[in-house]
Design a protein around this motif. Structure first.
Motif, PDB file in Angstrom:
ATOM      1  N   ARG A 110       0.862  -1.190   0.000  1.00 17.30           N
ATOM      2  CA  ARG A 110       0.000   0.000   0.000  1.00 17.30           C
ATOM      3  C   ARG A 110       0.892   1.231   0.000  1.00 17.30           C
ATOM      4  O   ARG A 110       1.705   1.422   0.909  1.00 17.30           O
ATOM      5  CB  ARG A 110      -0.915   0.017   1.225  1.00 17.30           C
ATOM      6  CG  ARG A 110      -1.496   1.395   1.489  1.00 17.30           C
ATOM      7  CD  ARG A 110      -2.683   1.403   2.417  1.00 17.30           C
ATOM      8  NE  ARG A 110      -3.865   0.867   1.747  1.00 17.30           N
ATOM      9  CZ  ARG A 110      -5.108   1.067   2.172  1.00 17.30           C
ATOM     10  NH1 ARG A 110      -5.348   1.757   3.262  1.00 17.30           N
ATOM     11  NH2 ARG A 110      -6.131   0.559   1.500  1.00 17.30           N
ATOM     12  N   PHE A 112       0.153   5.305  -1.059  1.00 16.08           N
ATOM     13  CA  PHE A 112      -0.780   6.316  -1.594  1.00 16.08           C
ATOM     14  C   PHE A 112      -0.068   7.365  -2.446  1.00 16.08           C
ATOM     15  O   PHE A 112       1.158   7.533  -2.375  1.00 16.08           O
ATOM     16  CB  PHE A 112      -1.451   7.080  -0.443  1.00 16.08           C
ATOM     17  CG  PHE A 112      -2.473   6.306   0.339  1.00 16.08           C
ATOM     18  CD1 PHE A 112      -2.878   5.036  -0.031  1.00 16.08           C
ATOM     19  CD2 PHE A 112      -3.057   6.885   1.475  1.00 16.08           C
ATOM     20  CE1 PHE A 112      -3.829   4.340   0.711  1.00 16.08           C
ATOM     21  CE2 PHE A 112      -4.003   6.200   2.219  1.00 16.08           C
ATOM     22  CZ  PHE A 112      -4.395   4.934   1.848  1.00 16.08           C
ATOM     23  N   GLU A 142      -3.608  -0.706  -2.618  1.00 18.17           N
ATOM     24  CA  GLU A 142      -3.942   0.684  -2.951  1.00 18.17           C
ATOM     25  C   GLU A 142      -2.656   1.432  -3.278  1.00 18.17           C
ATOM     26  O   GLU A 142      -1.814   1.695  -2.432  1.00 18.17           O
ATOM     27  CB  GLU A 142      -4.714   1.484  -1.892  1.00 18.17           C
ATOM     28  CG  GLU A 142      -5.158   2.850  -2.494  1.00 18.17           C
ATOM     29  CD  GLU A 142      -6.100   3.707  -1.644  1.00 18.17           C
ATOM     30  OE1 GLU A 142      -6.799   3.196  -0.751  1.00 18.17           O
ATOM     31  OE2 GLU A 142      -6.120   4.926  -1.906  1.00 18.17           O
ATOM     32  N   HIS A 147      -7.107   1.046  -6.629  1.00 15.29           N
ATOM     33  CA  HIS A 147      -7.355   0.194  -5.458  1.00 15.29           C
ATOM     34  C   HIS A 147      -8.166  -1.027  -5.921  1.00 15.29           C
ATOM     35  O   HIS A 147      -9.351  -1.157  -5.628  1.00 15.29           O
ATOM     36  CB  HIS A 147      -8.131   1.002  -4.413  1.00 15.29           C
ATOM     37  CG  HIS A 147      -8.150   0.403  -3.042  1.00 15.29           C
ATOM     38  ND1 HIS A 147      -7.551  -0.803  -2.727  1.00 15.29           N
ATOM     39  CD2 HIS A 147      -8.727   0.839  -1.897  1.00 15.29           C
ATOM     40  CE1 HIS A 147      -7.753  -1.064  -1.436  1.00 15.29           C
ATOM     41  NE2 HIS A 147      -8.466  -0.089  -0.914  1.00 15.29           N
ATOM     42  N   LEU A 180      -7.873  14.102  -0.892  1.00 19.16           N
ATOM     43  CA  LEU A 180      -7.739  12.645  -0.946  1.00 19.16           C
ATOM     44  C   LEU A 180      -7.370  12.218  -2.368  1.00 19.16           C
ATOM     45  O   LEU A 180      -7.667  12.916  -3.332  1.00 19.16           O
ATOM     46  CB  LEU A 180      -9.055  11.972  -0.529  1.00 19.16           C
ATOM     47  CG  LEU A 180      -9.509  12.166   0.920  1.00 19.16           C
ATOM     48  CD1 LEU A 180     -10.759  11.324   1.184  1.00 19.16           C
ATOM     49  CD2 LEU A 180      -8.421  11.785   1.911  1.00 19.16           C
ATOM     50  N   PRO A 181      -6.751  11.047  -2.482  1.00 23.55           N
ATOM     51  CA  PRO A 181      -6.352  10.560  -3.815  1.00 23.55           C
ATOM     52  C   PRO A 181      -7.555  10.226  -4.709  1.00 23.55           C
ATOM     53  O   PRO A 181      -8.673  10.056  -4.228  1.00 23.55           O
ATOM     54  CB  PRO A 181      -5.574   9.288  -3.489  1.00 23.55           C
ATOM     55  CG  PRO A 181      -5.303   9.305  -2.033  1.00 23.55           C
ATOM     56  CD  PRO A 181      -6.352  10.133  -1.395  1.00 23.55           C
ATOM     57  N   VAL A 184      -9.410   5.325  -5.489  1.00 18.65           N
ATOM     58  CA  VAL A 184     -10.619   4.503  -5.339  1.00 18.65           C
ATOM     59  C   VAL A 184     -11.596   4.804  -6.478  1.00 18.65           C
ATOM     60  O   VAL A 184     -12.159   3.890  -7.092  1.00 18.65           O
ATOM     61  CB  VAL A 184     -11.273   4.724  -3.953  1.00 18.65           C
ATOM     62  CG1 VAL A 184     -12.632   4.047  -3.869  1.00 18.65           C
ATOM     63  CG2 VAL A 184     -10.352   4.204  -2.845  1.00 18.65           C
ATOM     64  N   LYS A 236     -17.731   8.784  -2.890  1.00 16.65           N
ATOM     65  CA  LYS A 236     -16.280   8.902  -2.617  1.00 16.65           C
ATOM     66  C   LYS A 236     -15.870  10.355  -2.816  1.00 16.65           C
ATOM     67  O   LYS A 236     -16.330  11.009  -3.730  1.00 16.65           O
ATOM     68  CB  LYS A 236     -15.481   8.006  -3.582  1.00 16.65           C
ATOM     69  CG  LYS A 236     -13.964   8.013  -3.344  1.00 16.65           C
ATOM     70  CD  LYS A 236     -13.567   7.263  -2.090  1.00 16.65           C
ATOM     71  CE  LYS A 236     -12.072   7.319  -1.799  1.00 16.65           C
ATOM     72  NZ  LYS A 236     -11.728   8.536  -0.982  1.00 16.65           N
ATOM     73  N   CYS A 272     -16.310   2.852   0.306  1.00 12.25           N
ATOM     74  CA  CYS A 272     -15.211   1.935   0.626  1.00 12.25           C
ATOM     75  C   CYS A 272     -14.816   1.971   2.103  1.00 12.25           C
ATOM     76  O   CYS A 272     -14.204   1.035   2.594  1.00 12.25           O
ATOM     77  CB  CYS A 272     -14.016   2.248  -0.250  1.00 12.25           C
ATOM     78  SG  CYS A 272     -13.287   3.874   0.063  1.00 12.25           S
ATOM     79  N   LEU A 273     -15.137   3.076   2.816  1.00  8.30           N
ATOM     80  CA  LEU A 273     -14.719   3.327   4.196  1.00  8.30           C
ATOM     81  C   LEU A 273     -13.204   3.517   4.256  1.00  8.30           C
ATOM     82  O   LEU A 273     -12.513   2.910   3.434  1.00  8.30           O
ATOM     83  CB  LEU A 273     -15.168   2.220   5.161  1.00  8.30           C
ATOM     84  CG  LEU A 273     -16.677   1.903   5.166  1.00  8.30           C
ATOM     85  CD1 LEU A 273     -16.951   0.777   6.158  1.00  8.30           C
ATOM     86  CD2 LEU A 273     -17.529   3.131   5.501  1.00  8.30           C
ATOM     87  N   PRO A 274     -12.656   4.317   5.140  1.00  5.57           N
ATOM     88  CA  PRO A 274     -13.364   5.021   6.211  1.00  5.57           C
ATOM     89  C   PRO A 274     -14.165   6.214   5.672  1.00  5.57           C
ATOM     90  O   PRO A 274     -13.787   6.794   4.660  1.00  5.57           O
ATOM     91  CB  PRO A 274     -12.217   5.517   7.104  1.00  5.57           C
ATOM     92  CG  PRO A 274     -11.069   5.716   6.161  1.00  5.57           C
ATOM     93  CD  PRO A 274     -11.207   4.626   5.134  1.00  5.57           C
TER      94      PRO A 274
HETATM   95  C1  AN0 Z   1      -7.988   6.789   1.413  1.00  2.00           C
HETATM   96  C2  AN0 Z   1      -8.300   7.262  -0.004  1.00  2.00           C
HETATM   97  O1  AN0 Z   1      -9.175   8.085  -0.175  1.00  2.00           O
HETATM   98  O2  AN0 Z   1      -7.651   6.793  -0.958  1.00  2.00           O
HETATM   99  C3  AN0 Z   1      -8.202   5.295   1.556  1.00  2.00           C
HETATM  100  C4  AN0 Z   1      -9.520   4.767   1.152  1.00  2.00           C
HETATM  101  C5  AN0 Z   1      -9.626   3.304   1.177  1.00  2.00           C
HETATM  102  N1  AN0 Z   1      -8.857   7.450   2.351  1.00  2.00           N
HETATM  103  C6  AN0 Z   1      -8.438   8.299   3.256  1.00  2.00           C
HETATM  104  O3  AN0 Z   1      -7.274   8.626   3.294  1.00  2.00           O
HETATM  105  C7  AN0 Z   1      -9.447   8.837   4.207  1.00  2.00           C
END
Ligand code: AN0
Ligand code: CP
Length: 315
Positions: A110, A112, A142, A147, A180-181, A184, A236, A272-274
């Motif tokens: 993983r 990011f 991811e 992801h 955020l990336p 997803v 998302k 997908c959470l969080p």
């Molecule tokens: C990450 C994202 O948005 O890629 C991981 C998601 C599975 N989320 C955060 O950093 C909140």
């Protein structure tokens, strides 16, 4: 050697989805497949679901599992070639990947997006370097741009809960104050393209994803119009791709509420959470009967198991 880095590594998507559903019914059927083999799970970033579900799936397949928070506990890794290592990075990926590859039969990673430099993020240097120097199959837990284990779990969830042969699936951007990336969202697009669904994407102006991922997805900038008749609403947040990594909009009217869900065809909510409650999605949706987020997260175990089985079969 078979990697699992994106949908491009999947030869038969319906078969892979069926394999995940079969693993859910009979988790230990392939216990012998991973016996005396080891998977290393390397985390450069935080995780709850990916870490636990992949570990569980690997154990269901009889694999030994080693997990390491490389971003926290390991030496800082230099990824660039030919540099003078006089900065804060103590070890080069050339040695680190080769060493980990000597201990493990499969490596999950993983890492990011940094969200500073688009070309660098989209070049996926961490994955390219591990692929080159570890000499064992690499699994994407991811990356900067994708992801896939999440997307496969999403496909399994849609297959399980769809009431129509060709459901309408809407990917909607949600408001958030942090960058955020796009991983997803990119991946979800990439996996929805070959599925038998009507695929719609909605986001404010300035949040267009890379056309390489959008594919046949229909972009509608009016969220209410996009949600009309939806069977699945996939929420998302992502930061801008064109104004790379920037937060251009935090308009709270993009939050998913019961009023928004009322525009759908009795649609289900996925994420997908969080997720940040009452920022991206209202309590009333997450706590109500329309939410699939727990079932979706539970399916991460079965998507990981289906993917790992493919990789083990190719060893
Ligand atoms: C990450 C994202 O948005 O890629 C991981 C998601 C599975 N989320 C955060 O950093 C909140
Ligand atoms: N959905 C997901 O990948 O969750 P984690 O970041 O907790 O692994």
């Amino acid at each position: 050697m078979k990697h699992f880095l994106s949908i491009k590594d999947v030869t038969d998507l319906p078969q892979l989805i069926s394999s995940g559903i079969a693993a859910k019914r009979d988790p230990f059927a392939d216990q012998a497949l991973g016996k005396n083999k080891t998977i290393g799970l390397l985390f450069f970033n935080s995780s709850l679901r990916t870490r636990i579900s992949t570990q569980k799936a690997a154990q269901n397949l009889g694999l030994n599992v080693i997990t390491m928070n490389v971003g926290q506990d390991g030496w800082g890794l230099e990824m660039e070639e030919g540099v003078i290592m006089n900065g804060d990075k103590a070890e080069h990926v050339k040695e680190a990947a080769a060493v980990i590859g000597s201990y493990c039969d499969i490596i999950g990673i993983r890492s990011f997006a940094g969200l500073q430099d688009r070309d660098k993020d989209y070049a996926e240097i961490v994955f390219q370097q591990f692929k080159k120097y570890a000499q064992v199959p690499i699994i994407n837990l991811e990356s900067a741009t994708r992801h896939p284990l999440q997307s496969l779990a999403d496909c399994i969830t849609i297959e399980e809960f769809k009431l129509k042969k060709r459901p309408k699936v809407v990917l909607t951007w949600l408001p958030h104050f942090k960058a955020l990336p796009q991983a997803v969202a990119n991946s979800f697009c990439e996996w929805m393209n070959p599925m038998d669904v009507e695929f719609v994407i909605t986001h404010p102006e300035g949040y267009d994803l890379s056309p390489d991922f959008v594919g046949k997805g229909q972009v509608i900038y009016d969220q209410d119009k996009a949600l009309e008749g939806a069977d699945f609403v996939y929420g998302k947040n992502w930061s801008s791709y064109n104004s790379y990594g920037q937060v251009l909009n935090t308009d709270p009217s993009w939050m998913i509420t019961e009023a928004k869900m009322a525009l759908t065809d009795n649609g289900k909510f996925m994420h997908c959470l969080p997720v940040r409650r009452n920022m991206k999605v209202a309590d009333e949706v997450l706590d109500g009967p329309r939410s699939l987020v727990i079932e979706q997260a539970a399916n991460r175990e079965w998507s990981a198991q289906a993917a790992l089985k493919e990789v083990l079969l190719g060893l």
